[in-house]
Enzyme design. Structure first.
Site, PDB file in Angstrom:
ATOM      1  N   VAL A  15       0.954  -1.208  -0.106  1.00 43.84           N
ATOM      2  CA  VAL A  15      -0.049  -0.012  -0.120  1.00 43.84           C
ATOM      3  C   VAL A  15       0.883   1.243   0.105  1.00 43.84           C
ATOM      4  O   VAL A  15       0.383   2.404   0.010  1.00 43.84           O
ATOM      5  CB  VAL A  15      -1.028  -0.011   1.092  1.00 43.84           C
ATOM      6  CG1 VAL A  15      -2.079  -1.142   1.229  1.00 43.84           C
ATOM      7  CG2 VAL A  15      -0.302  -0.286   2.639  1.00 43.84           C
ATOM      8  N   TYR A  18       7.735   7.995  14.768  1.00 49.58           N
ATOM      9  CA  TYR A  18       6.285   6.953  14.829  1.00 49.58           C
ATOM     10  C   TYR A  18       5.273   8.156  15.203  1.00 49.58           C
ATOM     11  O   TYR A  18       4.269   8.346  14.545  1.00 49.58           O
ATOM     12  CB  TYR A  18       6.603   6.206  15.613  1.00 49.58           C
ATOM     13  CG  TYR A  18       5.292   5.340  16.083  1.00 49.58           C
ATOM     14  CD1 TYR A  18       4.740   4.165  14.995  1.00 49.58           C
ATOM     15  CD2 TYR A  18       4.442   5.518  17.225  1.00 49.58           C
ATOM     16  CE1 TYR A  18       3.523   3.690  15.252  1.00 49.58           C
ATOM     17  CE2 TYR A  18       3.259   4.907  17.485  1.00 49.58           C
ATOM     18  CZ  TYR A  18       2.676   4.188  16.209  1.00 49.58           C
ATOM     19  OH  TYR A  18       1.416   3.492  16.464  1.00 49.58           O
ATOM     20  N   LYS A  60       1.854   9.350  13.406  1.00 49.70           N
ATOM     21  CA  LYS A  60       0.306   9.138  13.853  1.00 49.70           C
ATOM     22  C   LYS A  60      -0.323  10.623  13.884  1.00 49.70           C
ATOM     23  O   LYS A  60      -1.344  10.589  13.901  1.00 49.70           O
ATOM     24  CB  LYS A  60       0.435   8.353  15.072  1.00 49.70           C
ATOM     25  CG  LYS A  60       0.914   6.897  14.817  1.00 49.70           C
ATOM     26  CD  LYS A  60      -0.103   6.251  13.957  1.00 49.70           C
ATOM     27  CE  LYS A  60       0.318   4.829  13.453  1.00 49.70           C
ATOM     28  NZ  LYS A  60      -0.716   4.174  12.616  1.00 49.70           N
TER      29      LYS A  60
END
Length: 253
Positions: free
Chosen positions: A62, A153, A157
């Protein structure tokens, strides 16, 4: 959700798998997507079918736009046009500043951010043509509080949550609801080592002390129930929200 077609990236394990099982139990026709090994997705599909549900296994990178467009076309040919999208695929890798590998940084943003955008971009034309749809993206409590050594990270997010908030402005007029879920520590294969390693006992005790509910790890099924609610008519007024499910961790902070 009966006969609704749901495409779930990261559906072969963890939270994505729990959402796939929950949606299938509610009657959805589920496309379970693994990153590369279709046999991993097939294991989830076999579980769904054994319970009387409908599902098909797919594999796609993806991170690649062409692969995502091809995936959406294959799902439509097999199950029907995508009416529900859940982007649960993601990776969690350390990037300690001063020591970080920039390839890891790029890999994390490609998987956690770019792939989410590409999946939404690929399904929206069909949803608009059909008169509506539902999209749920997996963010994290790390979008709202810093975790030392994991700046990339946390930033990825936070990007997902802001992307969802902004895309809602574009999609709400087309009867497309897009929202995000921000789990805290959740019992998944990603953290099995930490949960089972005796050497991590002190860390786990620290997490327990910082967690108001004293449940250090939520279950994937807990998160799946919120994902199910976001598909319901009761959530029709929700556009661009990021809902925390973190056992009160960030509130305690």
């Amino acid at each position: 959700m009966k006969n609704k077609v749901a495409l779930i990236t990261g559906g072969s394990s963890g939270i994505g798998q729990a959402i796939a099982l929950r949606y299938a139990a509610a009657g959805a026709r589920v496309a379970v997507v693994a990153s590369s090994d279709v046999s991993k997705a097939q294991a989830t599909v076999d579980t769904i079918r054994a319970a009387g549900g409908t599902a098909e296994a797919f594999a796609a990178d993806v991170r690649e736009a062409d692969a995502v467009q091809d995936l959406v076309a294959r799902v439509a040919a097999s199950l029907g046009p995508v009416e529900i999208l859940v982007t649960a695929a993601g990776i969690f890798l350390p990037t300690p500043i001063g020591e970080a590998d920039l390839d890891v940084f790029e890999q994390m943003f490609d998987t956690n951010v770019k792939a989410v955008f590409q999946c939404v971009n690929a399904v929206v034309p069909g949803m608009k043509a059909a008169g509506g749809g539902r999209i749920v993206c997996l963010s994290s409590v790390a979008a709202t509080l810093g975790v030392g050594g994991f700046s990339a990270y946390c930033a990825s997010k936070a990007a997902v949550s802001m992307m969802v908030r902004t895309l809602a402005i574009e999609l709400a007029p087309h009867n497309i609801n897009i929202n995000a879920i921000a789990p805290g520590n959740t019992e998944t294969p990603m953290n099995e080592g930490m949960r089972t390693d005796p050497a991590q006992a002190a860390l786990l005790e620290g997490l327990k002390a910082a967690t108001p509910s004293k449940r250090i790890f939520s279950s994937p099924e807990d998160i799946a129930e919120l994902a199910f609610f976001l598909m319901s008519p009761a959530a029709r007024a929700m556009h661009g929200s990021t809902v925390l499910m973190d056992e009160g961790l960030s509130a305690g902070m």
